[in-house]
Design a protein around this motif. Sequence first.
Motif, PDB file in Angstrom:
ATOM      1  N   ASP A  60      49.499  51.277  48.554  1.00 49.41           N
ATOM      2  CA  ASP A  60      49.335  51.711  47.095  1.00 49.41           C
ATOM      3  C   ASP A  60      50.383  51.582  46.076  1.00 49.41           C
ATOM      4  O   ASP A  60      50.284  51.255  44.709  1.00 49.41           O
ATOM      5  N   ALA A  61      51.801  51.903  46.630  1.00 46.06           N
ATOM      6  CA  ALA A  61      52.572  51.964  45.699  1.00 46.06           C
ATOM      7  C   ALA A  61      53.032  50.507  45.104  1.00 46.06           C
ATOM      8  O   ALA A  61      53.312  50.094  44.054  1.00 46.06           O
ATOM      9  N   ILE A  62      53.068  49.465  46.028  1.00 46.30           N
ATOM     10  CA  ILE A  62      53.233  48.059  45.824  1.00 46.30           C
ATOM     11  C   ILE A  62      51.867  47.418  44.764  1.00 46.30           C
ATOM     12  O   ILE A  62      52.382  46.898  43.869  1.00 46.30           O
ATOM     13  N   LYS A  63      50.825  47.807  45.084  1.00 44.52           N
ATOM     14  CA  LYS A  63      49.523  47.563  44.146  1.00 44.52           C
ATOM     15  C   LYS A  63      49.899  48.111  42.671  1.00 44.52           C
ATOM     16  O   LYS A  63      49.626  47.374  41.805  1.00 44.52           O
ATOM     17  N   LYS A  64      50.427  49.254  42.702  1.00 47.33           N
ATOM     18  CA  LYS A  64      50.483  49.904  41.251  1.00 47.33           C
ATOM     19  C   LYS A  64      51.592  49.092  40.757  1.00 47.33           C
ATOM     20  O   LYS A  64      51.735  48.801  39.606  1.00 47.33           O
ATOM     21  N   GLY A  65      52.606  48.793  41.550  1.00 45.54           N
ATOM     22  CA  GLY A  65      53.842  48.203  41.000  1.00 45.54           C
ATOM     23  C   GLY A  65      53.507  46.913  40.379  1.00 45.54           C
ATOM     24  O   GLY A  65      54.164  46.622  39.448  1.00 45.54           O
ATOM     25  N   PHE A  66      52.701  46.092  40.992  1.00 51.46           N
ATOM     26  CA  PHE A  66      52.476  44.688  40.434  1.00 51.46           C
ATOM     27  C   PHE A  66      51.549  45.011  39.291  1.00 51.46           C
ATOM     28  O   PHE A  66      51.752  44.285  38.334  1.00 51.46           O
ATOM     29  N   SER A  88      60.642  44.595  39.312  1.00 47.95           N
ATOM     30  CA  SER A  88      60.933  45.977  39.829  1.00 47.95           C
ATOM     31  C   SER A  88      59.400  46.332  40.667  1.00 47.95           C
ATOM     32  O   SER A  88      58.563  46.987  39.687  1.00 47.95           O
ATOM     33  N   ILE A  89      59.408  46.200  41.582  1.00 45.28           N
ATOM     34  CA  ILE A  89      58.259  46.378  42.630  1.00 45.28           C
ATOM     35  C   ILE A  89      58.537  47.414  43.782  1.00 45.28           C
ATOM     36  O   ILE A  89      59.616  47.233  44.397  1.00 45.28           O
ATOM     37  N   PRO A  90      57.989  48.622  43.834  1.00 44.07           N
ATOM     38  CA  PRO A  90      58.388  49.530  44.997  1.00 44.07           C
ATOM     39  C   PRO A  90      58.458  48.807  46.350  1.00 44.07           C
ATOM     40  O   PRO A  90      57.474  47.856  46.581  1.00 44.07           O
ATOM     41  N   TYR A  91      59.231  49.017  46.922  1.00 44.55           N
ATOM     42  CA  TYR A  91      59.467  48.458  48.707  1.00 44.55           C
ATOM     43  C   TYR A  91      59.539  46.970  48.474  1.00 44.55           C
ATOM     44  O   TYR A  91      59.865  46.312  49.705  1.00 44.55           O
ATOM     45  N   LEU A  92      59.797  46.308  47.254  1.00 49.03           N
ATOM     46  CA  LEU A  92      60.096  44.773  47.410  1.00 49.03           C
ATOM     47  C   LEU A  92      61.151  44.464  46.506  1.00 49.03           C
ATOM     48  O   LEU A  92      61.036  44.307  45.167  1.00 49.03           O
ATOM     49  N   PRO A  93      62.490  44.783  47.052  1.00 49.70           N
ATOM     50  CA  PRO A  93      63.598  44.401  46.128  1.00 49.70           C
ATOM     51  C   PRO A  93      63.637  42.812  45.970  1.00 49.70           C
ATOM     52  O   PRO A  93      64.447  42.787  45.057  1.00 49.70           O
TER      53      PRO A  93
END
Length: 612
Positions: free
Chosen positions: A370-376, A391-396
């Motif tokens: 959910d966090a990644i999807k919202k980050g994109f 700047s994407i959650p969990y994906l440096p």
Amino acid sequence: MIRETAVRLAQNVGRAGKSIPPIKLAYKNMLKDPSIKYKKFQQNPFPQRQWPNRVIEKAPRWLSTDLRDGNQSLPDPMSVEQKKEYFHKLLEIGFKEIEVSFPSASQTDFDFTRYAVENAPDDVSIQCLVQSREHLIKRTVEALTGAKRATIHSYLATSDLFRNVVFKMSQEEAVKMAVESTKLIRSLTKDDPNQQATRWTYQFSPETFSDTPTEFAVEICEAVKAAWEPTEENPIIFNLPATVEVSTPNIYADQVEYFSTHISEREKVSISVHCHNDRGCGVAASELAILAGADRVEGCIFGNGERTGNVDLVTIALNMYTQGVSPNLDFSELTKLIEVVERCNKIPISPRAPYGGELVVCAFSGSHQDAIKKGFAAQEQRRALGDTIWSIPYLPLDPKDIGRDYAAVIRVNSQSGKGGAAWIILRSLGLDLPRNLQILFSKEVQNTADSLGRELKSTEICDLFKEKYNFNNEHFNHINLLDYDIVKTGSDRRSLNGQVEINGQVHDIQGSGNGPISSLIDSLSNLLSVRLTVESYAEHSLGSGSSTQAATYVSLAYRRESDNEITCQWGVGTSEDVGDASFRAILSSVNSIFNAGEITLPKTADSAAGSQ
């Protein structure tokens, strides 16, 4: 009241009042007090320590030792053809210094050294390792003769443990041997008139530097430097190996900084570090060593090497990359590199290895997805305003920078939440599902994954979605809209007249509403003798430019014949025309309801069908 209920439940469930004593550790093999067996590595008191205040601002020189240190650690060493393939892959990535072999050890290593010499680009230095023995040194020089750039790497054990136990050698004897070897190598290389076509560089390693008195490491290297006489244009390389990692990374950094600040003629010296991973800190030790003054890093792709391996050069390089520092190595197609490494080393890359592991850019957890999807989604909005920072959650790291597709970022199993399945549908089909539909579909996905007992592939998830919600009526098309006409009958009323085909029979339909959608739903309700109402509706554009389409989501509420309960069915339609997309979504929902046997044709419709 709530607290009383919780206490009562706790009393009635589980232990039922039974006391469970604490577990006592058995210590069958480990020592309860390891200090009686193992010494604590004391940090050297360096009051002038500067490295903690620094940051990495540029890439070091890199040396790959995959073909030497990495290869010698393999249970089944590489064949000559595999070494050739690996060598060319290292060149392709951008390595300018490659330690290819121990040519005095075998004819195979000697022959491969000759291959590397003859096939290396002019700006690549071929490095070979040799012990401090005259006949071995001569054989190594012979193997490197004719190279554009060559580095001879000699080493000598300098730690008290190795000198006293393994070699029975005093510090004075060690210095003498190191100097004699250096002078011999010099006479056979840069001082030999017949060897002037090669740019000869010398590398000396005080082996087990990490466990060597640092003052002695400086002393022996000063003697070696005086014997070699380096220049600023062609500095001597002092490799300071953590041959065995014996301390925390900060202590190793202190040792490197001490050496860097105490060796004379620093401008004529390149400090290299070669960290093994015995404590699992090879990357951290190397990074801190760079802060402490190291100019060069030796290691292997994905950390192959003796025991726990050498430092992983991919991790260090991409760590820099994600901090905005170019590593000057190109890992754009990391998957292809992995294929070569696994084939030649015959050792699989751990699925959890940093950057290279199959699962490191994948999220199974619902909250992570959910966090990644919202980050994109948020990043797309920032980029529209000119912000290019990732700047994407969990994906440096952006997976695309190393040649990975976003489809692999989120993978779905029974633990995944609504965001995971929705991400797959968005990336694969371009459909940005409404929240309510995300929730419903995620349950379908979880149930399917549970029943299969495994992760679902993205193609399976897409197929499940298309079937469950009859995407564009591709699965069920019992009721097909043939033609229709909508006329305005008042200021806010519309009337629809048209024809549908049901199982090969044509039926007239008629209905009214405040717009085209409500008119179609009313006409289908009249035909099927079931009251259909719009419970939820959403739409968005699909694609961009001349190929833009509309995607429409409609949830129709109806009363089931089986149990007389009100329920809902989603339908999905796409088209270049938004009105047509809405009609497709409505028919998608109705066809799903009809296919499930929840509604049937009324007798009047059957009779009409039979009279035609």
